[in-house]
Enzyme design. Structure first.
Site, PDB file in Angstrom:
ATOM      1  N   ASP A   1     -12.578  -6.886 -31.720  1.00  0.00           N
ATOM      2  CA  ASP A   1     -11.293  -7.529 -32.031  1.00  0.00           C
ATOM      3  C   ASP A   1     -10.470  -6.836 -33.112  1.00  0.00           C
ATOM      4  OD1 ASP A   1     -12.569  -8.333 -34.416  1.00  0.00           O
ATOM      5  OD2 ASP A   1     -11.510 -10.254 -34.409  1.00  0.00           O
ATOM      6  N   GLU A   2     -10.760  -5.560 -33.370  1.00  0.00           N
ATOM      7  CA  GLU A   2      -9.999  -4.839 -34.395  1.00  0.00           C
ATOM      8  C   GLU A   2      -9.569  -3.479 -33.880  1.00  0.00           C
ATOM      9  OE1 GLU A   2     -12.047  -4.421 -38.171  1.00  0.00           O
ATOM     10  OE2 GLU A   2     -13.205  -6.219 -37.706  1.00  0.00           O
TER      11      GLU A   2
ATOM     12  N   ASP B   1      -6.453  -7.192 -36.780  1.00  0.00           N
ATOM     13  CA  ASP B   1      -7.712  -7.943 -36.650  1.00  0.00           C
ATOM     14  C   ASP B   1      -7.386  -9.326 -36.090  1.00  0.00           C
ATOM     15  OD1 ASP B   1     -10.074  -9.352 -36.945  1.00  0.00           O
ATOM     16  OD2 ASP B   1     -10.477  -8.653 -38.973  1.00  0.00           O
TER      17      ASP B   1
HETATM   18  P1  TTP Z   1     -14.582 -10.893 -37.120  1.00  0.00           P
HETATM   19  O1  TTP Z   1     -13.236 -10.232 -36.982  1.00  0.00           O
HETATM   20  O2  TTP Z   1     -15.462 -10.500 -38.257  1.00  0.00           O
HETATM   21  O3  TTP Z   1     -14.418 -12.472 -37.209  1.00  0.00           O
HETATM   22  P2  TTP Z   1     -13.401 -13.449 -36.515  1.00  0.00           P
HETATM   23  O4  TTP Z   1     -12.384 -12.716 -35.682  1.00  0.00           O
HETATM   24  O5  TTP Z   1     -14.187 -14.500 -35.797  1.00  0.00           O
HETATM   25  O6  TTP Z   1     -12.708 -14.164 -37.743  1.00  0.00           O
HETATM   26  P3  TTP Z   1     -11.567 -13.628 -38.715  1.00  0.00           P
HETATM   27  O7  TTP Z   1     -10.403 -14.534 -38.469  1.00  0.00           O
HETATM   28  O8  TTP Z   1     -12.155 -13.792 -40.088  1.00  0.00           O
HETATM   29  O9  TTP Z   1     -11.307 -12.192 -38.341  1.00  0.00           O
HETATM   30  O10 TTP Z   1     -15.438 -10.679 -35.806  1.00  0.00           O
HETATM   31  C1  TTP Z   1     -14.846 -10.655 -34.510  1.00  0.00           C
HETATM   32  C2  TTP Z   1     -15.733 -11.334 -33.497  1.00  0.00           C
HETATM   33  O11 TTP Z   1     -17.003 -10.699 -33.463  1.00  0.00           O
HETATM   34  C3  TTP Z   1     -15.994 -12.801 -33.812  1.00  0.00           C
HETATM   35  O12 TTP Z   1     -15.029 -13.666 -33.235  1.00  0.00           O
HETATM   36  C4  TTP Z   1     -17.375 -13.036 -33.298  1.00  0.00           C
HETATM   37  C5  TTP Z   1     -18.031 -11.694 -33.292  1.00  0.00           C
HETATM   38  N1  TTP Z   1     -19.035 -11.609 -34.399  1.00  0.00           N
HETATM   39  C6  TTP Z   1     -20.394 -11.795 -34.082  1.00  0.00           C
HETATM   40  O13 TTP Z   1     -20.752 -12.004 -32.927  1.00  0.00           O
HETATM   41  N2  TTP Z   1     -21.319 -11.724 -35.097  1.00  0.00           N
HETATM   42  C7  TTP Z   1     -20.975 -11.490 -36.410  1.00  0.00           C
HETATM   43  O14 TTP Z   1     -21.860 -11.437 -37.303  1.00  0.00           O
HETATM   44  C8  TTP Z   1     -19.579 -11.296 -36.715  1.00  0.00           C
HETATM   45  C9  TTP Z   1     -19.116 -11.033 -38.135  1.00  0.00           C
HETATM   46  C10 TTP Z   1     -18.648 -11.370 -35.677  1.00  0.00           C
HETATM   47 MG    MG Z   2     -11.333 -11.014 -36.427  1.00  0.00          MG
END
Ligand code: TTP
Ligand code: MG
Length: 360
Positions: free
Chosen positions: A110-111, A12
């Site tokens: 992103d995962e 992730d």
């Molecule tokens: P996430 O992996 O949930 O968040 P993140 O990568 O920003 O942070 P973390 O370090 O906690 O993993 O989501 C990935 C991307 O998806 C994030 O950068 C932005 C997008 N996203 C949205 O557009 N809306 C949302 O509600 C969420 C949760 C994420």
């Molecule tokens: Mg993330």
């Protein structure tokens, strides 16, 4: 001979959108950065897509109204969502990850899950492999990620979230129950707020509390999900890492940070999601016929409603108009909305269908 035990990685990316923005603009580093709707000095509509860890210190979160983020952290750097850039980076990262796996499944932008069973002999080798992956992503893309390693997808996913950012967490099968026990039940992927409340009323707060319960009682209360919850609490998950097939649909959804009956916010968010879907669609040179709207209310009741158009199109205005039509029946003042999403499907590739395409 018994089948070899699986070893699964979940990767992730850390604060993905903002990490990319920081990479492109090193001057943002160390400052709070928020990607999402325009805050318009606190009057902005729409929500936060994500924010970096500096902004999270002020309480800013994904899915929060941008006006609330403004109240919490006015001096942050506010940026619009540059989906094209993030998608390009995502594709390159997925290509890096794919080559390390026997089976590969990307999960959102992103995962990804990687089944590496035949690539490594044991967990020590899996850990070394994970370090190599982290190194390659840093070297090639200048971005950090967090990786979880476990005997199945469930454990790997919870492990990747365990130490963030730039984390690496290994949970062997024999450690799984002990690892899960102190964590809140919410961490089990699909335990939503309502289930969480029900469990809390039964005196169940942690995954360990859940694991100790009589499975028949859980099934009586939650139906099939009760059995599922019980198995998950014991760290059991047999689902396979599934290779992707051809793209069948493109979708985006957003969970509001707080359930909302502010319909302007909902409609505005829906428009933004439609724009993101549309960018992806044009990037892939696809034309669609079907639009599906997804709405989840505060009690987790979820509705999907589709409309198939009498023509194929790639126009943003068709997508927006249809999505807005579809949502009308669900905008009820007494019912707060938790999630809204839009999907397009029933694709025709642009190349094959050029003569039929309606453009203007
Ligand atoms: P996430 O992996 O949930 O968040 P993140 O990568 O920003 O942070 P973390 O370090 O906690 O993993 O989501 C990935 C991307 O998806 C994030 O950068 C932005 C997008 N996203 C949205 O557009 N809306 C949302 O509600 C969420 C949760 C994420
Ligand atoms: Mg993330």
């Amino acid at each position: 001979m018994a089948e070899k035990k699986r070893i699964i990685l979940h990767v992730d990316m850390d604060h993905f959108f903002t990490a990319i923005e920081e990479r492109e603009h090193p001057e943002y580093r160390g400052k709070p950065v928020i990607v999402g709707a325009d805050p318009k000095e606190g009057k902005g509509r729409g929500v936060v897509s994500t924010c970096n860890y500096e902004a999270r210190k002020y309480g800013v979160r994904s899915g929060m109204p941008i006006s609330k983020a403004w109240k919490l952290c006015q001096h942050a750097i506010y940026l619009p969502v540059n989906y094209e850039l993030y998608t390009r980076v995502s594709e390159r990262i997925m290509a890096i990850l794919r080559k390390y796996a026997d089976k590969f499944e990307s999960w959102g932008i992103d995962e990804a899950f990687l089944d590496v069973t035949s690539k490594v002999k044991d967990y020590a080798e899996a850990e070394a492999l994970a370090r190599q992956i982290k190194r390659e992503i840093i070297e090639k893309e200048g971005l950090t990620c967090s990786i979880g390693i476990g005997p199945n997808k469930l454990i790997a996913k919870i492990a990747s979230d365990y130490q963030k950012p730039d984390g690496l967490t290994v949970v062997r099968e024999e450690e799984a129950e002990k690892f899960l026990a102190p964590l809140p039940v919410r961490k089990l992927l699909w335990v939503g707020r309502k289930t969480e409340q029900k469990l809390r009323a039964m005196g169940i707060k942690t995954i360990g509390d859940l694991a100790r319960r009589d499975p028949t009682v859980l099934t009586e209360t939650f139906g099939v999900m009760g059995t599922q919850l019980y198995l998950m609490a014991h760290g059991i998950d047999k689902s396979e890492v599934e290779e992707q097939r051809q793209i069948k649909s493109i979708s985006r959804d957003i969970t509001f940070e707080e359930d909302t009956s502010d319909f302007n916010l909902v409609l505005n968010t829906l428009e933004r999601l439609a724009e993101e879907v549309h960018k992806d669609l044009t990037g892939q040179q696809l034309y669609f016929k079907t639009v599906t709207l997804r709405v989840r209310y505060e009690n987790f009741e979820t509705h999907t409603h589709s409309k198939t158009l009498p023509f194929i199109t790639n126009r943003l205005q068709d997508l927006k108009k249809t999505a807005k039509e579809l949502i009308q029946d669900y905008l009820k003042p007494e019912r707060k909305i938790r999630l809204v999403g839009v999907r397009v499907s029933n694709f025709v590739s642009a190349e094959k269908q050029k003569p039929l395409v309606i453009t203007s």
